[in-house]
Design an enzyme around this catalytic site. Structure first.
Site, PDB file in Angstrom:
ATOM      1  N   ALA A 178       0.837  -1.204   0.000  1.00  0.00           N
ATOM      2  CA  ALA A 178       0.000   0.000   0.000  1.00  0.00           C
ATOM      3  C   ALA A 178       0.866   1.245   0.000  1.00  0.00           C
ATOM      4  O   ALA A 178       2.009   1.235   0.474  1.00  0.00           O
ATOM      5  CB  ALA A 178      -0.918   0.005   1.223  1.00  0.00           C
ATOM      6  N   ASP A 179       0.289   2.314  -0.536  1.00  0.00           N
ATOM      7  CA  ASP A 179       0.964   3.611  -0.479  1.00  0.00           C
ATOM      8  C   ASP A 179      -0.097   4.699  -0.375  1.00  0.00           C
ATOM      9  O   ASP A 179      -1.198   4.551  -0.916  1.00  0.00           O
ATOM     10  CB  ASP A 179       1.833   3.843  -1.713  1.00  0.00           C
ATOM     11  CG  ASP A 179       2.737   5.052  -1.539  1.00  0.00           C
ATOM     12  OD1 ASP A 179       3.678   4.965  -0.721  1.00  0.00           O
ATOM     13  OD2 ASP A 179       2.489   6.091  -2.187  1.00  0.00           O
ATOM     14  N   THR A 180       0.226   5.758   0.337  1.00  0.00           N
ATOM     15  CA  THR A 180      -0.700   6.875   0.507  1.00  0.00           C
ATOM     16  C   THR A 180      -0.042   8.155   0.032  1.00  0.00           C
ATOM     17  O   THR A 180       1.065   8.486   0.459  1.00  0.00           O
ATOM     18  CB  THR A 180      -1.118   7.020   1.987  1.00  0.00           C
ATOM     19  OG1 THR A 180      -1.699   5.793   2.442  1.00  0.00           O
ATOM     20  CG2 THR A 180      -2.128   8.145   2.158  1.00  0.00           C
TER      21      THR A 180
END
Length: 197
Positions: free
Chosen positions: A72-74
């Protein structure tokens, strides 16, 4: 493959662990991926979130090919400007000043990678509206230290929740992981970790 499939979260974020726990998932392992998170030249924020989520999952998969990996990445953006994790108080203050009284987007990249190489790749966007912040509110938030290690220098699930007038989209995406999409991706790949309804 016989037996249950191990589930690995390719992130050291305690927030992502807590979000998974909310839907009954406890990763077998937490293996932070080490990838360069520098934006590429003229890369759009949505493309950056997708690329990094995929890269993180695949980096961990190299050493754990029999596991299911969640990467995941934000990315927090104001227009085309990307607000990463503030490096110091001055940058955190600049980010909060920029976010004050306006809308921004939180773009979450998600990659769920099965042992057989099948992958579900998603990008989700949540629009967040901040109220206008006073100098005292910014000072107080900086003093709290909550801005450390947060994209955009704030945590919606913490004190900064008082700054948020409204959101349009997934709340958990803003925290760090869109759990609805994680659950759907796992089910779509035929992976059913213990605890997931």
């Amino acid at each position: 493959m016989s037996g249950p499939i191990a589930l690995i979260l390719a992130s050291a974020s305690p927030r992502r662990v807590e979000l998974l726990a909310q839907i009954g998932i406890t990763p077998n392992l937490i293996v932070p991926a080490h990838v360069d998170e520098t934006p590429l030249d003229r890369e759009r924020p949505i493309d950056m979130a997708r690329r990094l989520a995929d890269a993180k999952a695949r980096e961990v998969h190299k050493n754990h090919p029999q596991a299911c990996i969640i990467g995941a990445d934000t990315v927090v953006t104001v227009g085309r400007r990307i607000l990463g994790k503030a490096e110091d108080e001055a940058q955190a203050r600049a980010f909060l000043t920029l976010l004050s009284g306006r809308s921004h987007r939180v773009i979450g990249g998600l990659c769920v990678l099965a042992p057989d190489g099948r992958a579900v790749l998603r990008v989700l966007t949540t629009k967040v509206d901040f109220k206008r912040l006073s100098a005292a509110e910014i000072d107080g938030y900086i003093a709290s230290g909550e801005w450390h290690d947060k994209a955009g220098a704030y945590a919606i699930q913490g004190l900064a929740g008082a700054f948020v007038k409204s959101i349009n989209g997934s709340y958990s995406n803003v925290v760090g992981l869109a759990v609805h999409d994680v659950a759907n991706a796992l089910k779509g790949l035929g992976i059913h970790p213990p605890g997931l309804v």
